[in-house]
Design a protein around this motif. Structure first.
Motif, short mmCIF file in Angstrom:
data_model
loop_
_atom_site.label_atom_id
_atom_site.label_comp_id
_atom_site.label_asym_id
_atom_site.label_seq_id
_atom_site.Cartn_x
_atom_site.Cartn_y
_atom_site.Cartn_z
N ASP A 262 0.87 -1.17 0.00
CA ASP A 262 0.00 0.00 0.00
C ASP A 262 0.91 1.22 0.00
OD1 ASP A 262 -1.42 2.32 1.28
OD2 ASP A 262 -3.09 0.91 1.24
N THR A 263 0.88 1.97 -1.10
CA THR A 263 1.85 3.04 -1.30
C THR A 263 1.68 4.18 -0.30
OG1 THR A 263 0.42 4.09 -2.96
CG2 THR A 263 2.09 2.53 -3.75
N GLY A 264 0.44 4.51 0.04
CA GLY A 264 0.21 5.61 0.97
C GLY A 264 0.70 5.29 2.36
N TRP A 265 0.32 4.12 2.89
CA TRP A 265 0.76 3.75 4.23
C TRP A 265 2.25 3.50 4.29
CZ3 TRP A 265 -2.07 5.44 7.74
CH2 TRP A 265 -3.46 5.39 7.70
N ALA A 266 2.85 3.04 3.20
CA ALA A 266 4.30 2.88 3.17
C ALA A 266 4.99 4.22 3.37
CB ALA A 266 4.74 2.25 1.85
N GLN A 267 4.44 5.27 2.75
CA GLN A 267 5.03 6.60 2.92
C GLN A 267 4.83 7.13 4.34
OE1 GLN A 267 3.36 8.36 -0.94
NE2 GLN A 267 5.38 9.26 -0.83
N VAL A 268 3.69 6.83 4.94
CA VAL A 268 3.49 7.23 6.33
C VAL A 268 4.53 6.56 7.22
CG1 VAL A 268 1.90 7.12 8.30
CG2 VAL A 268 1.02 7.66 6.02
N ALA A 269 4.94 5.34 6.86
CA ALA A 269 5.96 4.60 7.62
C ALA A 269 7.37 5.10 7.33
CB ALA A 269 5.86 3.11 7.32
N GLY A 270 7.51 6.06 6.41
CA GLY A 270 8.83 6.60 6.09
C GLY A 270 9.54 5.89 4.96
N GLN A 271 8.81 5.08 4.20
CA GLN A 271 9.41 4.33 3.11
C GLN A 271 9.12 4.98 1.76
OE1 GLN A 271 11.34 1.74 3.54
NE2 GLN A 271 10.87 0.99 5.60
N ASP A 272 10.01 4.72 0.80
CA ASP A 272 9.80 5.11 -0.58
C ASP A 272 9.09 3.94 -1.26
OD1 ASP A 272 10.03 5.38 -3.39
OD2 ASP A 272 11.83 6.59 -3.21
N PRO A 273 7.83 4.09 -1.69
CA PRO A 273 7.11 2.95 -2.24
C PRO A 273 7.72 2.39 -3.51
CG PRO A 273 5.86 4.98 -2.52
CD PRO A 273 7.00 5.29 -1.61
N ALA A 274 8.36 3.23 -4.32
CA ALA A 274 9.01 2.74 -5.52
C ALA A 274 10.19 1.83 -5.15
CB ALA A 274 9.49 3.90 -6.39
N GLN A 275 10.94 2.20 -4.13
CA GLN A 275 12.04 1.37 -3.68
C GLN A 275 11.56 0.06 -3.08
OE1 GLN A 275 14.68 3.58 -1.11
NE2 GLN A 275 15.15 5.11 -2.68
N LEU A 276 10.42 0.09 -2.39
CA LEU A 276 9.85 -1.15 -1.86
C LEU A 276 9.47 -2.09 -2.99
CD1 LEU A 276 7.52 -0.05 1.08
CD2 LEU A 276 9.72 -1.20 1.23
N LEU A 277 8.86 -1.57 -4.03
CA LEU A 277 8.50 -2.41 -5.17
C LEU A 277 9.74 -3.02 -5.80
CD1 LEU A 277 5.68 -0.37 -6.93
CD2 LEU A 277 5.47 -2.65 -5.97
N HIS A 278 10.79 -2.23 -5.89
CA HIS A 278 12.04 -2.74 -6.45
C HIS A 278 12.62 -3.83 -5.57
CE1 HIS A 278 15.81 -2.61 -8.72
NE2 HIS A 278 16.43 -2.66 -7.55
N ALA A 279 12.62 -3.61 -4.26
CA ALA A 279 13.23 -4.56 -3.33
C ALA A 279 12.47 -5.88 -3.27
CB ALA A 279 13.33 -3.94 -1.94
N TYR A 280 11.13 -5.81 -3.39
CA TYR A 280 10.30 -7.01 -3.24
C TYR A 280 9.63 -7.42 -4.55
CZ TYR A 280 10.81 -6.40 1.81
OH TYR A 280 11.31 -6.29 3.09
N ALA A 281 10.22 -7.06 -5.67
CA ALA A 281 9.58 -7.29 -6.96
C ALA A 281 9.13 -8.73 -7.14
CB ALA A 281 10.53 -6.89 -8.09
N GLY A 282 9.94 -9.68 -6.67
CA GLY A 282 9.61 -11.09 -6.84
C GLY A 282 8.49 -11.57 -5.94
N ARG A 283 8.09 -10.77 -4.96
CA ARG A 283 7.06 -11.18 -4.00
C ARG A 283 5.76 -10.40 -4.16
NH1 ARG A 283 9.84 -13.74 0.34
NH2 ARG A 283 7.79 -14.46 1.08
N VAL A 284 5.76 -9.38 -5.01
CA VAL A 284 4.58 -8.53 -5.16
C VAL A 284 3.55 -9.23 -6.03
CG1 VAL A 284 3.69 -6.34 -6.03
CG2 VAL A 284 5.87 -6.39 -4.81
N GLY A 285 2.36 -9.46 -5.44
CA GLY A 285 1.29 -10.09 -6.20
C GLY A 285 0.28 -9.10 -6.74
#
Length: 283
Positions: free
Chosen positions: A184-207
């Protein structure tokens, strides 16, 4: 590109006129629903308490559908209105009764054609989240054997870094091999994360991918139409194209709107569609 929508944020609209609201969504261009379905016997405490005081869920009552109050019927009605159902958002349907709720949940998903069960841990710390590991392993293995993927949906706590740099989501994904991720891109940003970087890091696990936008990454975010807040939409969609989720796997999760919800849903759809096309043209 087909874009879906989660039912939680459109609960009031569905409760007023279920088929009429779906008709307006189809006019905008949405073609997938991700309903919030709460499985019998595994309802979260706030919902159980609400039922005792007449909380209206299920039937044509809104965005929360309960299995024994017509979730399957609503899914069929949604399909008659032109919507596919690829995923179901819920709490982990595992209780002290063991796999019985998993069996019933899997059977429901199979009957409505859903391929993903999305769960929200909603725990306060890694220590609390780790207690879910046995249940997540059991559920993910059970569903995998039936052609259904179990995905973790984050709010802010799942991607908030603890003192040692770890996150709840990272720990759970490492411990449960068949558990996927619906960021969830919005809540990821509230947590201090860059959502694009999260997608990159977990690309193989994103359903699947939940798109949500906020005015600023604060503890109590103010939600905006997607593409009108701080979400780096082009960057997110660039990384999304590298993930292997199915068409319809990009899902709008418009929790609330400061102004007119329909206006925000239309603007968000347009912004996503335009950014997706522009990102493809620039490659």
């Amino acid at each position: 590109m087909q874009i879906g929508i989660n039912t939680f944020g459109i609960a009031r609209q569905l409760s007023r006129d279920f088929c009429g609201a779906l008709g307006r969504l189809r006019e905008i261009g949405y073609s997938f629903l991700e309903p919030c379905i709460y499985f019998d016997g595994a309802l979260p405490r706030p919902v159980r308490a609400g039922l005792r005081f007449g909380l209206r869920i299920g039937g044509t009552y809104g965005g929360l559908w309960q299995q024994c109050y017509g979730a399957e019927e609503l899914a069929l009605r949604a399909k008659e209105c032109g919507f596919s159902i690829l995923s179901v958002h819920s709490f982990l349907p595992v209780t002290k009764s063991g796999c019985r709720w998993l069996e019933e949940g899997a059977a429901l998903l199979e009957r409505i054609g859903a391929k993903f069960l999305v769960v929200s841990p909603m725990k306060g710390s890694i220590r609390e989240a780790e207690r879910l590991i046995p249940a997540l392993r059991e559920a993910s293995d059970f569903l995998y054997a039936r052609g259904i993927s179990l995905l973790l949906h984050n709010h802010a706590p799942e991607f908030a870094c603890e003192a040692d740099g770890r996150t709840q989501a990272g720990v759970l994904l490492a411990a449960v091999p068949r558990l996927g991720l619906e960021p969830d891109t919005g809540w990821a940003q509230v947590a201090g994360q860059d959502p694009a970087q999260l997608l990159h890091a977990y690309a193989g696990r994103v359903g699947l991918l939940h798109l949500k936008d906020i005015a600023a990454a604060k503890k109590k975010p103010r939600f905006t139409a997607i593409g009108e807040g701080v979400l780096p939409l082009r960057d997110v969609l660039r990384e999304a194209k590298k993930c292997a989720f199915p068409d319809g796997g990009v899902i709008v999760d418009q929790d609330r709107s400061e102004g007119d919800l329909w206006r925000d849903l239309h603007a968000g759809f347009t912004n996503i569609f335009r950014a997706w096309a522009e990102e493809g043209a620039s490659r």
